[in-house]
Design a protein around this motif. Structure first.
Motif, PDB file in Angstrom:
ATOM      1  N   PHE A   1       0.823  -1.207   0.000  1.00 47.39           N
ATOM      2  CA  PHE A   1       0.000   0.000   0.000  1.00 47.39           C
ATOM      3  C   PHE A   1       0.859   1.260   0.000  1.00 47.39           C
ATOM      4  CE2 PHE A   1      -2.319  -3.422   2.094  1.00 47.39           C
ATOM      5  CZ  PHE A   1      -3.494  -3.450   1.355  1.00 47.39           C
ATOM      6  N   ALA A   2       2.105   1.125  -0.479  1.00 52.70           N
ATOM      7  CA  ALA A   2       3.050   2.239  -0.446  1.00 52.70           C
ATOM      8  C   ALA A   2       2.478   3.536  -1.012  1.00 52.70           C
ATOM      9  CB  ALA A   2       4.347   1.852  -1.163  1.00 52.70           C
ATOM     10  N   PRO A   3       1.883   3.559  -2.214  1.00 51.44           N
ATOM     11  CA  PRO A   3       1.372   4.826  -2.754  1.00 51.44           C
ATOM     12  C   PRO A   3       0.341   5.482  -1.840  1.00 51.44           C
ATOM     13  CG  PRO A   3       1.479   3.163  -4.464  1.00 51.44           C
ATOM     14  CD  PRO A   3       1.718   2.450  -3.168  1.00 51.44           C
ATOM     15  N   LEU A   4      -0.504   4.668  -1.246  1.00 49.65           N
ATOM     16  CA  LEU A   4      -1.520   5.203  -0.351  1.00 49.65           C
ATOM     17  C   LEU A   4      -0.901   5.761   0.925  1.00 49.65           C
ATOM     18  CD1 LEU A   4      -4.567   5.585   0.125  1.00 49.65           C
ATOM     19  CD2 LEU A   4      -4.596   3.299   1.182  1.00 49.65           C
ATOM     20  N   LEU A   5       0.030   5.006   1.515  1.00 49.66           N
ATOM     21  CA  LEU A   5       0.682   5.453   2.754  1.00 49.66           C
ATOM     22  C   LEU A   5       1.496   6.728   2.542  1.00 49.66           C
ATOM     23  CD1 LEU A   5       1.879   1.965   4.038  1.00 49.66           C
ATOM     24  CD2 LEU A   5       0.035   3.350   5.008  1.00 49.66           C
ATOM     25  N   ASN A   6       2.079   6.868   1.366  1.00 49.57           N
ATOM     26  CA  ASN A   6       2.909   8.041   1.095  1.00 49.57           C
ATOM     27  C   ASN A   6       2.104   9.307   0.864  1.00 49.57           C
ATOM     28  OD1 ASN A   6       5.228   6.507   1.360  1.00 49.57           O
ATOM     29  ND2 ASN A   6       5.369   6.050  -0.831  1.00 49.57           N
ATOM     30  N   LEU A   7       0.783   9.181   0.736  1.00 51.58           N
ATOM     31  CA  LEU A   7      -0.050  10.373   0.602  1.00 51.58           C
ATOM     32  C   LEU A   7       0.070  11.275   1.821  1.00 51.58           C
ATOM     33  CD1 LEU A   7      -3.349   8.993  -0.978  1.00 51.58           C
ATOM     34  CD2 LEU A   7      -1.657  10.515  -2.037  1.00 51.58           C
ATOM     35  N   ARG A   8       0.403  10.681   2.943  1.00 47.38           N
ATOM     36  CA  ARG A   8       0.540  11.488   4.177  1.00 47.38           C
ATOM     37  C   ARG A   8       1.499  12.649   3.975  1.00 47.38           C
ATOM     38  NH1 ARG A   8       4.514  13.706   7.511  1.00 47.38           N
ATOM     39  NH2 ARG A   8       3.666  13.974   9.622  1.00 47.38           N
ATOM     40  N   ASN A   9       2.582  12.439   3.220  1.00 47.14           N
ATOM     41  CA  ASN A   9       3.571  13.495   2.998  1.00 47.14           C
ATOM     42  C   ASN A   9       3.125  14.512   1.956  1.00 47.14           C
ATOM     43  OD1 ASN A   9       5.262  12.325   4.862  1.00 47.14           O
ATOM     44  ND2 ASN A   9       6.562  11.306   3.347  1.00 47.14           N
ATOM     45  N   ARG A  10       2.061  14.210   1.236  1.00 51.43           N
ATOM     46  CA  ARG A  10       1.631  15.091   0.150  1.00 51.43           C
ATOM     47  C   ARG A  10       0.330  15.823   0.445  1.00 51.43           C
ATOM     48  NH1 ARG A  10       4.323  10.831  -1.253  1.00 51.43           N
ATOM     49  NH2 ARG A  10       5.858  10.842  -2.930  1.00 51.43           N
ATOM     50  N   VAL A  11      -0.380  15.375   1.451  1.00 50.60           N
ATOM     51  CA  VAL A  11      -1.666  15.992   1.793  1.00 50.60           C
ATOM     52  C   VAL A  11      -1.551  16.582   3.201  1.00 50.60           C
ATOM     53  CG1 VAL A  11      -4.133  15.617   2.110  1.00 50.60           C
ATOM     54  CG2 VAL A  11      -2.874  14.309   0.368  1.00 50.60           C
ATOM     55  N   PRO A  12      -1.466  17.911   3.305  1.00 48.88           N
ATOM     56  CA  PRO A  12      -1.289  18.530   4.629  1.00 48.88           C
ATOM     57  C   PRO A  12      -2.336  18.102   5.646  1.00 48.88           C
ATOM     58  CG  PRO A  12      -0.940  20.140   2.888  1.00 48.88           C
ATOM     59  CD  PRO A  12      -1.447  18.900   2.223  1.00 48.88           C
ATOM     60  N   ALA A  13      -3.554  17.880   5.218  1.00 53.40           N
ATOM     61  CA  ALA A  13      -4.593  17.499   6.167  1.00 53.40           C
ATOM     62  C   ALA A  13      -4.299  16.136   6.791  1.00 53.40           C
ATOM     63  CB  ALA A  13      -5.959  17.472   5.466  1.00 53.40           C
TER      64      ALA A  13
END
Length: 969
Positions: free
Chosen positions: A676-688
């Motif tokens: 689920f790497a792409p999903l988990l890495n969203l944390r660094n791209r979505v400030p919320a």
């Protein structure tokens, strides 16, 4: 007379604390844990203070003194807290000047003068002075943490006092606040002074002191030792009706006469050239007898190191290489003899004379000549750490300071030391010797166990016999480290009753109410009053079922007791230890502060359940487990290991937070999370999402988290069938799931270098893990289970003596450091012997004539390498640089620095974000930012690379990536 402290002002008094908080800008520390941390110095004593103030400025000092005077409580000035004789412990209000009052007020290079606040550290001052080719030459061995205020209060001396004198000869003036609240400028006063000397209180003191000197002149002449190294009592011998410097009376007063706010010093030009002769002697007596002849050659220093210190230094990893280089054979003693000056040829001529002299004395070929500055510096560093090296002895018996600074004439030195050794033998012990042979002042410490009443009685007997001997030789019982609680009692025997009454008159003239540092120099307690000892009657270690193996230290509590408070962790040089203290300046966040707090808790002195209290958690919170103390603390305090033990007990009581679980169990859930790497890495791209993560888990929204890889490392794909040389590549969780490009690069480099690469797999289940994340959370049983899996999987590899190579220092070195404490025995010892970091493997294989790697030259290219803290702790950072230097025409630069500040998850945690950046800004981040854009930045630690990317905006790579690039064609 000493103040009779009102009952309302017991330690931790709420009334006193409330008033101080209301009227001061600085820090007010009255909790039990803080008082405990300030209850000791580097002596054998422990006295709980009433409370602690960390003043911001002179106004805070003035306000605190006013409050103390009005409330009827004594005051204790404190600098680095490294006093050997108990000067900086008392039942008083402690004012710690070391954090904020550390400014250089004025510098006049032409006049060779500087004015400083009392908290300035000597070595930091000298660092600033070097650009003007000046230095302050009272070079005490603790100069990288000793404050100028403390050195002035003690009349410190240093290795080169034979040339430059003591503090009293180098202090020009002192600004001080007196007990009545008045301020005065203590300086030269002419013989015929009048109203121009202000204020009236100061004029009165000048008149009183001169009258005292006139009255006692004959007694002073008869009783004061005629030696340079005489620092006992007050300097009333330096008063004169013809004119004198009143500052000299405050020097050596141990904070009993006034509170120093500014100190003016004389400076000296730095000698541009130095040489060092290391003279070896087969017997201690012969070394002492030779000293009187050596000083006739005009050395700038002649320092003793005895056999005990040499052997102890050889047992300490950071000192062993240099000791083996400058010590020939097994001498009973060596004398470090330095010549310094403007004329390099003259220094060499005198060094040659030294060699001839030692030969004429019957010891031809016994002088090691050190002319290289770096070599000299390394030798002197061993000598500087002499005290801490001595205190690294394991067990309850320690070299104890109580007759340490006796000084005698050089012609009496050999006989005196021989007779004193006989005294030790009579009492069933022996002494350790080092320090200032050139001025007849040797630091001698009998080995005693002051937890036992019998050895305390021996201490008094030895002291009385030693001091009687010193008086017989017309020497001084106090030659450098001052009086404090150890030697003040013996002034009457040394100086006689009239001089002691004169000392009391000085104290009463300056401080009639006894406000300042009671019980020092005059009206002292007994030196062997065990109620004042660190190990008081009834002292005991609270039974504790420990989870790690502490047998090397004799137990967990004994490991904490190894800290002797000498403050090497406060040092100002660019080593690793102690990063959190460097960022905060707080005693609480210092290796010494943590060790003291643990010792107090483990002996029941902080109340029941102190070990698992929130106060202890706060004490340990900023320890980044850098392991700098493991290598750099000469007494062997291993705070990273102590923190694991503490966390184990704390988590058993308080459980784990969600963040603790997320970090600790990463190796177990990583195989399931990786898809689920792409999903988990969203944390660094979505400030919320980052903000939500901070609220729910406590990971700072201002930080990026490590990026999961969509292509984790699955194991060796080309094992080089038929290649005879096998190597096991142990890939950790971070390089497997977050930076698999490092593992793949390592596999390629090892294959190209001629090795068959295999990756170990467990019998069942997920990939192997070192257990580091569990240890960081205190989950020792889970870490032990990981160690067991590792041992089972590598059993045949270990038997076959196949090298086991890892990339991540924090992980691979766990096999060498923590595994033997988790599972003591032959298995873990054998694994530790086979486990190597990549750079260590390269170095050892190159030395064996293997590791043939074809590398493309990189002309004009520079690589800047930052060493991981654990690499430095295990002395592998140099091997990492050596691996990069295999690339032809590549220039490799390294630099000294402390921790990068990320330290695993520490820098990711919201409450530690600011401290993490402060630590990084101490050296690593500025250096990386300043590197030219084309410079290759290298760092072997995943945390280090993350910090550099996050806080410096630069991309640093593991050294295997650079080697892979250079070997690809």
């Amino acid at each position: 007379m000493p103040l009779d402290i009102p009952a309302r002002h017991e330690p931790g008094s709420p009334r006193l604390e409330a008033r101080l908080r209301r009227e001061l800008q600085g820090e007010v520390l009255f909790d039990r844990f803080s008082r405990g941390r300030y209850s000791t110095d580097a002596s054998i004593y422990q006295i709980e203070p009433l409370g602690v103030v960390v003043p911001k400025d002179r106004a805070d000092v003035t306000a605190a003194l006013t409050i103390a005077r009005e409330e009827g409580v004594p005051v204790l000035p404190r600098g680095g807290g490294t006093s050997q004789c108990g000067q900086t412990v008392a039942r008083a209000l402690v004012l710690d000047c070391s954090k904020y009052m550390d400014r250089v007020v004025a510098l006049d290079p032409e006049a060779r003068r500087v004015k400083v606040q009392p908290g300035v550290v000597m070595e930091r001052l000298n660092q600033r002075l070097r650009q003007h080719k000046l230095w302050f030459p009272v070079d005490v061995s603790t100069g990288d943490r000793a404050t100028i205020g403390g050195m002035t209060a003690n009349n410190s001396c240093g290795s080169r006092s034979i040339r430059y004198g003591n503090m009293v000869h180098n202090v020009r003036a002192i600004e001080a606040i007196l007990a009545d609240g008045s301020a005065a400028h203590f300086a030269e006063v002419p013989g015929n002074f009048g109203e121009e000397v202000e204020p009236e209180r100061y004029r009165g003191l000048v008149r009183d002191m001169r009258a005292l000197h006139r009255r006692e002149a004959d007694e002073i002449e008869a009783r004061f030792p005629k030696l340079l190294r005489r620092v006992g009592g007050y300097n009333i011998d330096m008063i004169s009706d013809a004119g004198h410097n009143m500052a000299q009376l405050l020097v050596g007063s141990e904070g009993t006469l006034g509170f120093f706010t500014e100190i003016e010093l004389d400076l000296q030009p730095i000698p541009p050239h130095r040489v060092l002769g290391i003279c070896h002697f087969p017997s201690f007596y012969q070394a002492m007898d030779a000293t009187q002849h050596i000083v006739k050659l005009g050395p700038s220093a002649c320092e003793l190191v005895d056999r005990t210190m040499i052997e102890l230094a050889r047992d300490i990893a950071m000192f062993r290489p240099i000791v083996d280089r400058f010590v020939q054979g097994e001498p009973a003693a060596i004398l470090l003899t330095e010549f310094a000056g403007e004329d390099a040829d003259d220094n060499l001529r005198r060094l040659k004379q030294l060699v001839e002299l030692i030969g004429d004395l019957g010891f031809p070929g016994s002088v090691v000549e050190a002319t290289d500055p770096a070599f000299q510096s390394a030798v002197w560093n061993v000598r500087k750490e002499g005290l801490n090296i001595m205190m690294s002895m394991k067990g309850d018996g320690k070299p104890i300071s109580f007759i340490e600074d006796c000084a005698v004439r050089l012609e009496d030195l050999a006989e005196y030391t021989d007779r004193l050794t006989q005294v030790f033998h009579k009492h069933g012990t022996y002494g350790t010797w080092y320090a200032h042979a050139s001025v007849g002042c040797l630091h001698v410490r009998p080995v005693l166990n002051v937890k036992q009443e019998l050895d305390v009685r021996k201490m008094r007997a030895i002291a009385e016999e030693a001091f009687a001997m010193v008086r017989e030789y017309k020497g001084s019982h106090s030659g450098e480290h001052g009086d404090g609680l150890v030697r003040s009692e013996h002034h009457e025997a040394m100086f006689g009753p009239r001089i002691v009454r004169a000392f009391e008159e000085v104290k009463d003239s300056f401080d009639p109410a006894g406000l300042f540092n009671p019980g020092k120099i005059v009206r002292p307690s007994k030196m062997d009053d065990r109620s004042l000892f660190r190990f008081k009657p009834g002292y005991r270690q609270v039974p504790l079922d420990t989870v790690l193996d502490w047998s090397e230290w004799g137990g967990f509590a004994s490991a904490a007791e190894m800290c002797n408070n000498n403050g090497a962790c406060r040092k100002s040089d660019p080593g690793v230890m102690c990063p959190s203290y460097r960022a905060t300046g707080d005693e609480q966040h210092l290796t010494r502060g943590r060790a003291n707090t643990l010792r107090l808790a483990l002996s029941g002195q902080l109340g029941p359940d102190a070990l698992v209290s929130d106060e202890m958690r706060e004490t340990m919170a900023l320890c980044v487990s850098c392991k700098g103390c493991k290598r750099e603390c000469p007494t062997g305090v291993d705070m990273a290991k102590m923190k694991v033990e503490f966390l184990h007990h704390y988590r058993k009581r308080h459980g784990l937070s969600a963040r603790d679980r997320a970090i600790a169990y990463l190796p177990r859930y990583a195989p399931y999370a990786a898809p689920f790497a792409p999903l988990l890495n969203l944390r660094n791209r979505v400030p919320a999402l980052a903000a939500l993560g901070e609220k729910m888990l406590g990971f700072s929204a201002r930080r990026s988290l490590p990026e999961w890889s969509s292509r984790p490392y699955r194991g060796a794909t080309n094992n080089g069938a038929g290649v005879p040389n096998e190597v096991v590549l142990l890939v950790d969780t971070f390089n497997r799931y977050f930076e698999p490009e490092n593992a793949r690069a390592a596999e390629r480099v090892l294959t190209r270098a001629g090795y068959r690469v295999t990756t170990p797999e467990p019998m069942i289940g997920r990939p192997l893990c070192c257990g580091r994340t569990f240890l960081a959370a205190g989950l020792v049983e889970e870490a032990r289970a990981e160690a067991r899996r590792m041992l089972d999987a590598l059993a045949l590899t270990i038997i076959a003596r196949v090298p086991i190579v890892g990339l991540e220092p924090a992980c691979l070195l766990t096999l060498r450091d923590e595994f033997p404490s988790l599972l003591p025995g032959d298995e873990t010892r054998d694994l530790a012997a086979r486990a190597q970091l990549f750079e260590e493997f390269v170095a050892s294989e190159r030395a064996a004539g293997r590791f043939e790697l074809k590398l493309t030259p990189m002309p004009g290219q520079t690589a800047l390498l930052h060493g991981h803290c654990h690499q430095k702790a295990f002395n592998t950072a140099g091997a990492a640089a050596g691996a990069l230097r295999l690339i032809p025409e590549l220039t490799v630069e390294t630099f000294d620095s402390t921790c990068c500040g990320m330290a695993g998850s520490f820098g990711l945690e919201a409450e530690h974000y600011d401290v993490s950046l402060k630590i990084g800004e101490l050296g690593v981040l500025p250096k990386m930012r300043a590197a030219a854009p084309e410079t290759l930045l290298a760092a072997c630690g995943t945390s280090c690379r993350h910090q550099i990317a996050d806080a410096a905006g630069r991309d640093a790579r593991h050294i295997v990536r650079i080697l892979d690039e250079a070997s690809a064609s």
